[in-house]
Design a protein around this motif. Structure first.
Motif, PDB file in Angstrom:
ATOM      1  N   ARG A 133      -4.286  -7.916  10.642  1.00  0.00           N
ATOM      2  CA  ARG A 133      -3.780  -6.549  11.276  1.00  0.00           C
ATOM      3  C   ARG A 133      -2.276  -6.611  11.562  1.00  0.00           C
ATOM      4  O   ARG A 133      -1.402  -5.934  11.284  1.00  0.00           O
ATOM      5  CB  ARG A 133      -4.489  -6.656  12.842  1.00  0.00           C
ATOM      6  N   ARG A 134      -1.722  -7.920  11.886  1.00  0.00           N
ATOM      7  CA  ARG A 134      -0.362  -8.112  11.821  1.00  0.00           C
ATOM      8  C   ARG A 134       0.279  -7.826  10.508  1.00  0.00           C
ATOM      9  O   ARG A 134       1.502  -7.353  10.416  1.00  0.00           O
ATOM     10  CB  ARG A 134       0.224  -9.476  12.659  1.00  0.00           C
ATOM     11  N   ARG A 135      -0.019  -8.585   9.654  1.00  0.00           N
ATOM     12  CA  ARG A 135       0.425  -8.231   8.089  1.00  0.00           C
ATOM     13  C   ARG A 135       0.475  -6.672   8.031  1.00  0.00           C
ATOM     14  O   ARG A 135       1.245  -6.403   7.151  1.00  0.00           O
ATOM     15  CB  ARG A 135      -0.418  -9.127   7.164  1.00  0.00           C
ATOM     16  N   ALA A 136      -0.809  -6.208   7.916  1.00  0.00           N
ATOM     17  CA  ALA A 136      -0.732  -4.652   7.774  1.00  0.00           C
ATOM     18  C   ALA A 136       0.103  -4.067   8.425  1.00  0.00           C
ATOM     19  O   ALA A 136       0.873  -3.053   7.846  1.00  0.00           O
ATOM     20  CB  ALA A 136      -2.107  -4.220   8.043  1.00  0.00           C
ATOM     21  N   LEU A 137       0.302  -4.070   9.707  1.00  0.00           N
ATOM     22  CA  LEU A 137       1.467  -3.502  10.506  1.00  0.00           C
ATOM     23  C   LEU A 137       2.882  -3.649  10.017  1.00  0.00           C
ATOM     24  O   LEU A 137       3.732  -2.716   9.744  1.00  0.00           O
ATOM     25  CB  LEU A 137       1.427  -3.931  11.871  1.00  0.00           C
ATOM     26  N   MET A 155      11.834   8.395  11.409  1.00  0.00           N
ATOM     27  CA  MET A 155      10.916   7.404  11.342  1.00  0.00           C
ATOM     28  C   MET A 155       9.695   7.527  12.432  1.00  0.00           C
ATOM     29  O   MET A 155      10.180   7.528  13.665  1.00  0.00           O
ATOM     30  CB  MET A 155      11.645   5.902  11.496  1.00  0.00           C
ATOM     31  N   PRO A 156       8.426   7.625  12.172  1.00  0.00           N
ATOM     32  CA  PRO A 156       7.531   7.786  13.131  1.00  0.00           C
ATOM     33  C   PRO A 156       6.922   6.428  13.788  1.00  0.00           C
ATOM     34  O   PRO A 156       7.431   5.338  13.366  1.00  0.00           O
ATOM     35  CB  PRO A 156       6.403   8.330  12.091  1.00  0.00           C
ATOM     36  N   LYS A 157       6.379   6.534  14.914  1.00  0.00           N
ATOM     37  CA  LYS A 157       5.820   5.452  15.397  1.00  0.00           C
ATOM     38  C   LYS A 157       4.544   4.793  14.744  1.00  0.00           C
ATOM     39  O   LYS A 157       3.773   5.615  14.348  1.00  0.00           O
ATOM     40  CB  LYS A 157       5.321   5.769  16.981  1.00  0.00           C
ATOM     41  N   VAL A 158       4.326   3.919  14.330  1.00  0.00           N
ATOM     42  CA  VAL A 158       3.331   3.086  13.198  1.00  0.00           C
ATOM     43  C   VAL A 158       2.616   2.200  14.094  1.00  0.00           C
ATOM     44  O   VAL A 158       2.959   1.622  14.825  1.00  0.00           O
ATOM     45  CB  VAL A 158       3.962   2.325  12.088  1.00  0.00           C
ATOM     46  N   THR A 159       1.275   2.405  14.253  1.00  0.00           N
ATOM     47  CA  THR A 159       0.312   1.616  14.649  1.00  0.00           C
ATOM     48  C   THR A 159      -0.895   1.403  13.828  1.00  0.00           C
ATOM     49  O   THR A 159      -1.025   1.953  12.729  1.00  0.00           O
ATOM     50  CB  THR A 159      -0.348   2.386  16.182  1.00  0.00           C
ATOM     51  N   ILE A 160      -1.710   0.269  14.219  1.00  0.00           N
ATOM     52  CA  ILE A 160      -2.728  -0.032  13.052  1.00  0.00           C
ATOM     53  C   ILE A 160      -4.357   0.244  14.189  1.00  0.00           C
ATOM     54  O   ILE A 160      -4.121  -0.032  15.383  1.00  0.00           O
ATOM     55  CB  ILE A 160      -2.645  -1.474  12.825  1.00  0.00           C
ATOM     56  N   MET A 161      -5.215   0.653  13.477  1.00  0.00           N
ATOM     57  CA  MET A 161      -6.510   1.053  13.975  1.00  0.00           C
ATOM     58  C   MET A 161      -7.567   0.432  12.971  1.00  0.00           C
ATOM     59  O   MET A 161      -7.539  -0.072  11.973  1.00  0.00           O
ATOM     60  CB  MET A 161      -6.443   2.312  14.037  1.00  0.00           C
ATOM     61  N   TRP A 185      -6.297  -1.062   9.476  1.00  0.00           N
ATOM     62  CA  TRP A 185      -5.768  -2.437   9.114  1.00  0.00           C
ATOM     63  C   TRP A 185      -6.577  -2.822   7.668  1.00  0.00           C
ATOM     64  O   TRP A 185      -5.999  -3.738   6.908  1.00  0.00           O
ATOM     65  CB  TRP A 185      -6.103  -3.432  10.074  1.00  0.00           C
ATOM     66  N   ARG A 186      -7.758  -2.349   7.435  1.00  0.00           N
ATOM     67  CA  ARG A 186      -8.529  -2.608   6.228  1.00  0.00           C
ATOM     68  C   ARG A 186      -7.688  -2.399   4.955  1.00  0.00           C
ATOM     69  O   ARG A 186      -8.154  -2.731   3.895  1.00  0.00           O
ATOM     70  CB  ARG A 186      -9.830  -2.008   6.292  1.00  0.00           C
ATOM     71  N   LEU A 187      -6.482  -1.369   4.899  1.00  0.00           N
ATOM     72  CA  LEU A 187      -5.999  -1.128   3.831  1.00  0.00           C
ATOM     73  C   LEU A 187      -5.082  -2.428   3.471  1.00  0.00           C
ATOM     74  O   LEU A 187      -4.895  -2.460   2.247  1.00  0.00           O
ATOM     75  CB  LEU A 187      -4.785  -0.382   4.272  1.00  0.00           C
ATOM     76  N   ALA A 188      -5.016  -3.410   4.252  1.00  0.00           N
ATOM     77  CA  ALA A 188      -4.514  -4.663   3.782  1.00  0.00           C
ATOM     78  C   ALA A 188      -5.386  -5.406   2.730  1.00  0.00           C
ATOM     79  O   ALA A 188      -4.946  -6.295   2.046  1.00  0.00           O
ATOM     80  CB  ALA A 188      -4.362  -5.578   5.026  1.00  0.00           C
ATOM     81  N   ARG A 239     -16.898  -1.358   0.667  1.00  0.00           N
ATOM     82  CA  ARG A 239     -16.769  -2.678   0.475  1.00  0.00           C
ATOM     83  C   ARG A 239     -15.563  -3.146   1.857  1.00  0.00           C
ATOM     84  O   ARG A 239     -15.779  -4.230   2.311  1.00  0.00           O
ATOM     85  CB  ARG A 239     -16.293  -3.248  -0.819  1.00  0.00           C
ATOM     86  N   LEU A 240     -14.619  -2.530   1.976  1.00  0.00           N
ATOM     87  CA  LEU A 240     -13.473  -2.862   2.843  1.00  0.00           C
ATOM     88  C   LEU A 240     -14.002  -2.723   4.058  1.00  0.00           C
ATOM     89  O   LEU A 240     -13.647  -3.768   5.185  1.00  0.00           O
ATOM     90  CB  LEU A 240     -12.282  -1.970   2.490  1.00  0.00           C
ATOM     91  N   HIS A 241     -15.124  -1.778   4.282  1.00  0.00           N
ATOM     92  CA  HIS A 241     -15.390  -1.632   5.676  1.00  0.00           C
ATOM     93  C   HIS A 241     -16.425  -2.657   6.081  1.00  0.00           C
ATOM     94  O   HIS A 241     -16.910  -2.747   7.235  1.00  0.00           O
ATOM     95  CB  HIS A 241     -15.766  -0.262   5.865  1.00  0.00           C
ATOM     96  N   ALA A 242     -17.038  -3.192   5.013  1.00  0.00           N
ATOM     97  CA  ALA A 242     -18.112  -4.172   5.235  1.00  0.00           C
ATOM     98  C   ALA A 242     -17.587  -5.514   5.803  1.00  0.00           C
ATOM     99  O   ALA A 242     -18.209  -6.448   6.321  1.00  0.00           O
ATOM    100  CB  ALA A 242     -18.969  -4.372   4.103  1.00  0.00           C
TER     101      ALA A 242
END
Length: 246
Positions: A133-137, A155-161, A185-188, A239-242
């Motif tokens: 998650r930290r890497r994704a952020l 620049m928007p505020k960016v958060t991870i969910m 965060w699964r986009l990572a 697969r990412l969600h699994a």
């Protein structure tokens, strides 16, 4: 017959063939139908009106074999454990057992990056996911900054969910204030190019809160043809969600 001691309602959840079946009312539906929600790993039984939800529930029970077949097609859940090698933004990352706080060790001397964490089972998995998650952020925050600047947007505020239905979402800021963007965060776990497309997509919403021609013109100007990236997410999203749910 409803197992709830009342008439079926929109959002009720049943179990059929080992699967969760969620009842939904869709006013535009013409008939009762079933579909597999690959992201949520559940079946959605849709009815045109609340009165026909009982029919939708009965239809799901009649199609138990079909439901079992669809579940079998889903990718297996992926429990997290030491010794695994993940792909994080397309680069290999090895999971190791460690001591103390979880940490990310950058790739060096031809060796892949390492996530070192202590614990076992769910505790170990939580520590690993925290590092991802930290890497994704960090990565998605940097790409958001690049694309917002290219578009001339604040620049928007960016958060991870960890949303089950969206890879990202964008909200406009009040009265000209910076907006906000949330990313899964699964986009990572996706290739960098795919995650980068999602960042461009959400940044384009800073200018166009729709999916009209001008919106897609912004996306194409940032990353070119978006279709391969959208296709990848459709094919590999389940697969990412699994990952980490086993």
């Amino acid at each position: 017959m409803s197992p709830f001691g009342r008439a079926f309602a929109d959002g009720d959840r049943l179990e059929v063939a080992g699967a969760v079946v969620t009842l939904r009312v869709h006013r535009r539906a013409r008939r009762v139908s079933l579909r597999l929600d690959r992201t949520r790993r559940e079946i959605v039984a849709t009815a045109p009106t609340p009165r026909r939800l009982a029919e939708a529930a009965a239809f799901a029970r009649e199609r138990a074999a079909w439901i079992a077949e669809r579940l079998a097609e889903l990718p297996d859940s992926s429990p997290i454990h030491p010794g695994m090698t993940l792909q994080v933004f397309g680069e290999p990352v090895r999971l190791e057992q460690g001591t103390g706080r979880a940490k990310w060790l950058a790739a060096a001397d031809g060796q892949p990056a390492v996530i070192s964490a202590m614990g076992e089972g769910e505790g170990y998995a939580r520590a690993v996911i925290l590092m991802i998650r930290r890497r994704a952020l960090a990565v998605l925050g940097e790409r958001t900054e690049v694309y917002a600047a290219m578009l001339g947007a604040q620049m928007p505020k960016v958060t991870i969910m960890d949303a089950k239905a969206r890879w990202g979402s964008c909200r406009a800021g009040p009265r000209g204030a910076p907006g906000s963007i949330r990313y899964s965060w699964r986009l990572a776990l996706a290739p960098f190019e795919v995650a980068d497309y999602v960042a461009a997509h959400e940044c384009a919403h800073l200018l166009e809160l729709n999916h009209g021609p001008r919106f897609w013109a912004h996306v194409n100007a940032l990353v070119g043809d978006e279709r391969p990236h959208r296709a990848w997410l459709r094919a590999e999203g389940a697969r990412l969600h699994a990952f980490g749910r086993g």
